[in-house]
Design an enzyme around this catalytic site. Structure first.
Site, PDB file in Angstrom:
ATOM      1  N   TYR A  96      69.447 103.899 106.627  1.00 54.90           N
ATOM      2  CA  TYR A  96      69.327 105.041 107.522  1.00 54.90           C
ATOM      3  C   TYR A  96      69.612 106.348 106.781  1.00 54.90           C
ATOM      4  CZ  TYR A  96      74.453 104.374 107.910  1.00 54.90           C
ATOM      5  OH  TYR A  96      75.789 104.209 107.651  1.00 54.90           O
ATOM      6  N   ARG A  99      71.370 105.845 103.337  1.00 52.17           N
ATOM      7  CA  ARG A  99      72.277 104.743 103.020  1.00 52.17           C
ATOM      8  C   ARG A  99      71.463 103.483 102.758  1.00 52.17           C
ATOM      9  NH1 ARG A  99      77.299 103.977 103.803  1.00 52.17           N
ATOM     10  NH2 ARG A  99      76.971 103.156 101.733  1.00 52.17           N
TER      11      ARG A  99
HETATM   12 FE   LIG Z   1      77.323 102.536 107.768  1.00 53.86          FE
END
Ligand SMILES: [Fe+2]
Lengths: 204, 251
Positions: free
Chosen positions: B156, B166
């Protein structure tokens, strides 16, 4: 070459991130029905021995802004100074007190409140008594490795003065960063992550 | 009563090995911006563990619910299940001496398959999955082993740099035998190129240390026609033998 010590390395830490509540206090953040209650939310019951106290803890960043996404765990001895732990060899702790609590900071006020009891004194390694204290472990977004510190009590001046850990502080002006202020039945404690009033954090 | 009462082991009461802070990410990792104002700057107060750090609470298996280690079903409506790639995550919790650690409470949380968290602070475009809560927990067995079932979380984007993502990851909270062993970390997935772009993962200075957080695809542990498996071992601080320790008064 010498023989290998065959030791493993501790897993490196990573931040708890902004969504730590999902994992550690799901009911608090609206995820109901998975666990009946959030672990560590209640520390005392009717049978717990000792003086009832409250803790009001805030965590502040380098600008003095209160963190609203931190999570604090506390660990303490019972009223007689015994830990409810297999490592406690001196006797059996109060069966109605685990001594461990967990609380997320309020998402609006940043306040973290614990209802617990005043711990008794626990011996230092050499047998001298430490002043009554509560161990704190603080995690949050932006904190890469959980922070370890202690909360001591403002109305324990004599015990604090002979505490072997507090005695190790070279800069005496920093001692008050570890002492919570008593206001009736509640102790108020601000954890400063940075700045002039930066809390003393531990490497132990 | 305690996790160790099920075995013949004597409770260990030694102090923990000193933590190698060069192996962990430092408090200040400027590429992870939030760390800048939340990193202590003064020297830490170092001291050998006292009983306050050596001791810790015990969580019994009795506290676990039937679906605690099944994120595919623990939030799902009856008869339904979470969307995404079905996986098993399994491994062992060891201490630095290599000994398996029984009775360790593991709590995990994660985004759904699309990379969205069930949290009011997460406003990512990807939709929530009505059948996925994102939390689970387990307690290790006698050999330190654990396992849980979930869906692979999606990567995300997050507000840090102008375009930071991430890598897929699962957050782990680990509760060992002593409070000084308390640890939170993240598990990454083998082969994910985003790991090496991530300011949080790369806050760990040593590449070899980052690699210890990458779970390996474990084909031997897959369930054919059901779920793939990833193996993730976790290491907590080891503890000194108390044989030659000064005894506390009263012992
Ligand atoms: Fe996380």
């Amino acid at each position: 070459m010498a023989q290998s010590l065959d030791r493993l390395k501790e897993s490196p830490s990573q931040t708890a991130g902004p969504y730590v509540h999902i994992g550690l206090t799901p009911n608090f953040c609206g995820i109901g029905g998975v666990y009946a209650t959030d672990l560590g939310a209640t520390m005392v019951n009717d049978k717990t021995r000792g003086e009832r106290i409250g803790l009001r803890i805030r965590v502040l960043d380098g600008t003095g802004t209160t963190l609203k996404d931190a999570l604090i765990e506390i660990w303490q001895a019972d009223a007689d100074g015994l830990y409810n732990s297999p490592a406690e060899m001196r006797g059996a702790a109060d069966p109605n007190f685990l001594g461990w609590g967990r609380c997320p900071t309020d998402m609006e006020t940043g306040l973290c409140t614990f209802e617990t009891i005043k711990p008794g004194r626990v011996p230092f390694r050499d047998g001298r008594l430490m002043a009554p204290h509560i161990t704190l472990w603080i995690v949050a977004r932006g904190i890469n490795l959980g922070l370890h510190t202690r909360l001591y009590f403002s109305d324990e001046e004599k015990a604090n003065a002979e505490d072997p850990i507090l005695a190790r502080l070279e800069h005496r002006v920093r001692v008050p960063t570890l002492i919570a202020e008593r206001k009736s039945d509640t102790y108020v404690f601000d954890v400063h992550l940075q700045g002039e009033k930066e809390t003393v954090f531990f490497d132990s | 009563m305690s996790a160790e009462s099920g075995s013949n082991r004597r409770p260990e009461t030694g102090a923990f090995f000193q933590r190698d802070r060069t192996w962990h990410p430092p408090a200040l990792t400027p590429n992870y911006k939030t760390s800048i104002l939340r990193s202590p700057q003064k020297a830490l107060l170092a001291f050998d563990n006292t009983l306050s750090e050596i001791s810790g609470p015990v969580f019994g298996h009795a506290m676990l619910g039937e679906l605690d280690a099944d994120l595919i079903h623990n939030f799902a409506r009856p008869g339904e299940s979470a969307l995404g790639e079905r996986i098993i995550v399994h491994g062992r919790v060891l201490d630095e001496r290599g000994a398996g650690m029984p009775g360790v409470l593991l709590e995990f949380w994660q985004a759904n398959a699309g990379g969205r968290y069930r949290h009011k602070k997460d406003g990512y475009l990807a939709p929530l999955d009505p059948n996925f809560g994102g939390c689970g927990r387990a307690i290790t067995g006698e050999d330190g082993g654990y396992a849980f079932r979930t869906v692979k979380p999606g990567p995300y984007p997050w507000p840090n740099g102008p375009n930071d993502w991430r890598p897929s990851h699962i957050h782990f909270s680990v509760f060992g035998h002593g409070f000084a062993q308390r640890l939170i970390t993240q598990m990454y997935f083998e082969g994910d190129p985003l790991i090496w772009h991530c300011p949080i993962a790369r806050g760990i200075p040593d590449k070899a240390a980052i690699e210890t957080l990458i779970a390996a695809l474990d084909m031997q542990a897959t369930i054919p026609f059901d779920a793939r498996a990833y193996k993730f071992d976790i290491v907590l601080r080891g503890r000194r033998s108390s044989l030659f320790e000064n005894r506390l008064e009263g012992n």
